[in-house]
Design a protein around this motif. Structure first.
Motif, PDB file in Angstrom:
ATOM      1  N   LEU A   6       0.858  -1.182   0.000  1.00  0.00           N
ATOM      2  CA  LEU A   6       0.000   0.000   0.000  1.00  0.00           C
ATOM      3  C   LEU A   6       0.894   1.232   0.000  1.00  0.00           C
ATOM      4  O   LEU A   6       1.654   1.454   0.926  1.00  0.00           O
ATOM      5  N   GLY A   7       0.799   2.021  -1.043  1.00  0.00           N
ATOM      6  CA  GLY A   7       1.622   3.227  -1.112  1.00  0.00           C
ATOM      7  C   GLY A   7       1.130   4.158  -2.198  1.00  0.00           C
ATOM      8  O   GLY A   7       0.151   3.885  -2.903  1.00  0.00           O
ATOM      9  N   THR A   8       1.836   5.263  -2.345  1.00  0.00           N
ATOM     10  CA  THR A   8       1.435   6.289  -3.301  1.00  0.00           C
ATOM     11  C   THR A   8       2.016   6.056  -4.685  1.00  0.00           C
ATOM     12  O   THR A   8       1.552   6.652  -5.653  1.00  0.00           O
ATOM     13  N   GLY A   9       3.052   5.207  -4.765  1.00  0.00           N
ATOM     14  CA  GLY A   9       3.718   5.009  -6.041  1.00  0.00           C
ATOM     15  C   GLY A   9       4.759   6.057  -6.355  1.00  0.00           C
ATOM     16  O   GLY A   9       5.357   6.028  -7.427  1.00  0.00           O
ATOM     17  N   THR A  10       4.973   6.984  -5.431  1.00  0.00           N
ATOM     18  CA  THR A  10       6.010   8.003  -5.601  1.00  0.00           C
ATOM     19  C   THR A  10       6.754   8.182  -4.279  1.00  0.00           C
ATOM     20  O   THR A  10       6.208   7.925  -3.208  1.00  0.00           O
ATOM     21  N   GLY A  11       7.964   8.630  -4.364  1.00  0.00           N
ATOM     22  CA  GLY A  11       8.749   8.895  -3.170  1.00  0.00           C
ATOM     23  C   GLY A  11       8.846  10.392  -2.908  1.00  0.00           C
ATOM     24  O   GLY A  11       8.868  11.205  -3.839  1.00  0.00           O
ATOM     25  N   THR A  12       8.914  10.754  -1.632  1.00  0.00           N
ATOM     26  CA  THR A  12       9.060  12.143  -1.208  1.00  0.00           C
ATOM     27  C   THR A  12      10.282  12.235  -0.312  1.00  0.00           C
ATOM     28  O   THR A  12      10.380  11.499   0.680  1.00  0.00           O
ATOM     29  N   THR A  13      11.214  13.121  -0.624  1.00  0.00           N
ATOM     30  CA  THR A  13      12.365  13.275   0.251  1.00  0.00           C
ATOM     31  C   THR A  13      11.969  14.094   1.484  1.00  0.00           C
ATOM     32  O   THR A  13      10.947  14.787   1.491  1.00  0.00           O
ATOM     33  N   VAL A  14      12.803  14.020   2.492  1.00  0.00           N
ATOM     34  CA  VAL A  14      12.526  14.783   3.710  1.00  0.00           C
ATOM     35  C   VAL A  14      12.522  16.278   3.415  1.00  0.00           C
ATOM     36  O   VAL A  14      11.674  17.026   3.922  1.00  0.00           O
ATOM     37  N   LEU A  15      13.427  16.738   2.579  1.00  0.00           N
ATOM     38  CA  LEU A  15      13.445  18.164   2.239  1.00  0.00           C
ATOM     39  C   LEU A  15      12.205  18.557   1.447  1.00  0.00           C
ATOM     40  O   LEU A  15      11.685  19.672   1.609  1.00  0.00           O
ATOM     41  N   GLU A  16      11.705  17.664   0.601  1.00  0.00           N
ATOM     42  CA  GLU A  16      10.458  17.947  -0.115  1.00  0.00           C
ATOM     43  C   GLU A  16       9.275  17.980   0.845  1.00  0.00           C
ATOM     44  O   GLU A  16       8.360  18.799   0.685  1.00  0.00           O
ATOM     45  N   LEU A  17       9.298  17.114   1.852  1.00  0.00           N
ATOM     46  CA  LEU A  17       8.253  17.151   2.875  1.00  0.00           C
ATOM     47  C   LEU A  17       8.273  18.490   3.603  1.00  0.00           C
ATOM     48  O   LEU A  17       7.223  19.102   3.840  1.00  0.00           O
TER      49      LEU A  17
END
Length: 342
Positions: free
Chosen positions: A255-266
């Motif tokens: 179960l996931g979004t299919g994309t990654g987010t870096t901590v800096l992007e968060l």
């Protein structure tokens, strides 16, 4: 449908319970309240105690013989804490589950959804994982999840119990009706620490800026907790279709979004929603940390008809809304009633 939720007073379990209630099902909660909150169980059938307590579990299953399925969310989940206290994690996550499953078998329970973790994967060069990716946990918490999955697969191979393991990374957000949310005042995960930094005016420590990602910060797959709860609901309602006669007794679905987010992007997404913004400070990597990964969730779409619908901005906004009222709903120093059972 009546569903037993182990750990139903915690963040994930209580949100799953809310989702089931909204869909017309009846959750029955077992929780020892080590990290869960009694307030999340008001108006719900609640039995206080540990899933390793055979007499308690027997009593609950005798009292509710019409339970049709079990959702297992009971676990300790903080990675650095698991590095510091591995015995506690193996006792709470592995040993307790063995005892719990033993009682489920005795009572003829044959449907179990295990709330697992995608941290058991070894990500490939692109940091994406699917259900065929190599397994290899990088910290004691993840090890406990992997050990339990392997145990459940062995049990399902020789008993009528059928087990669906739902694997995911970083839940954010809250129940849209704000009935439940993150129970800790200062959560250890990135978004919780961001909210704390915003409220205190402190800079946010980024644990390592030398990871092999596009900006050097760790990569995460942030999935909204209500989307996770919806996936548990879909799995319960389609459970028997997932296990045709003669097929394997254990199935794992990401179960996931299919994309990654870096901590800096968060942090950038968070700062776009708040004023004043949060400053960033570089900090050392934490014990047990890894570069991170994100999940491909095609199997969830094909089998469950599920996909993540709420984006990162929605998850941040909902988390901010929850923490705006958390102190009122969860008075940390208040003395709560001794018991609430149903």
């Amino acid at each position: 449908m009546k569903v037993l939720i182990a750990g139903g007073a915690g963040f994930i379990g209580s949100t799953v319970a809310s989702c089931l209630l909204d869909a017309g099902h009846t959750p029955v909660v077992i929780d020892n309240l080590v990290t869960g909150r009694r307030e999340f169980c008001y108006g719900r059938i609640f039995h206080e105690g540990d899933i390793a307590d055979a007499s308690l579990v027997d009593g609950v299953l005798h009292r509710h013989p019409d339970i049709e399925a079990v959702v297992h969310c009971a676990a300790l989940t903080v990675v650095p804490d698991s590095v510091a206290r591995p015995v506690n994690y193996y006792r709470a996550n592995v040993a307790a589950t063995v005892e719990f499953v033993d009682r489920l078998l005795v009572h003829g329970v044959r449907r179990l959804i295990y709330s697992s973790s995608a941290s058991i994967y070894q990500p490939g060069p692109d940091l994406a994982v699917d259900e065929t990716s190599s397994l290899g946990a990088g910290n004691p918490y993840a090890h406990t999840k992997l050990v339990v999955e392997r145990m459940l697969a062995d049990v399902a191979a020789s008993t009528p119990l059928r087990v669906l393991s739902l694997r995911y990374f970083n839940p954010i957000g809250t129940d849209p009706a704000l009935r439940t949310g993150l129970q800790l005042p200062t959560p250890s995960h990135a978004l919780g620490r961001l909210i704390h930094a915003h409220r205190t005016g402190e800079p946010f420590p980024v644990a390592g800026l030398d990871w092999p990602t596009r900006d050097g910060s760790g990569l995460r797959d942030y999935v909204h907790v209500w989307d996770l709860a919806t996936a548990h609901l879909r799995a319960l309602e389609r459970f028997d279709e997932l296990f045709p006669a003669g097929g394997p007794g254990h199935l794992a679905v990401n179960l996931g979004t299919g994309t990654g987010t870096t901590v800096l992007e968060l942090i950038a997404a968070f700062n776009a929603l708040v004023n004043p913004t949060v400053a960033v400070a570089e900090a050392p990597r934490r014990p047990g940390d890894g570069v991170g990964a994100y999940t491909r969730s095609r199997l969830a779409r094909d089998l469950l008809g599920w996909r993540a619908e709420r984006d990162l901005t929605a998850g941040i906004a909902d988390s901010l809304a929850w923490f705006g009222q958390r102190e009122r709903l969860l008075p940390d120093l208040a003395v709560m009633p001794h018991s609430l059972t149903g």
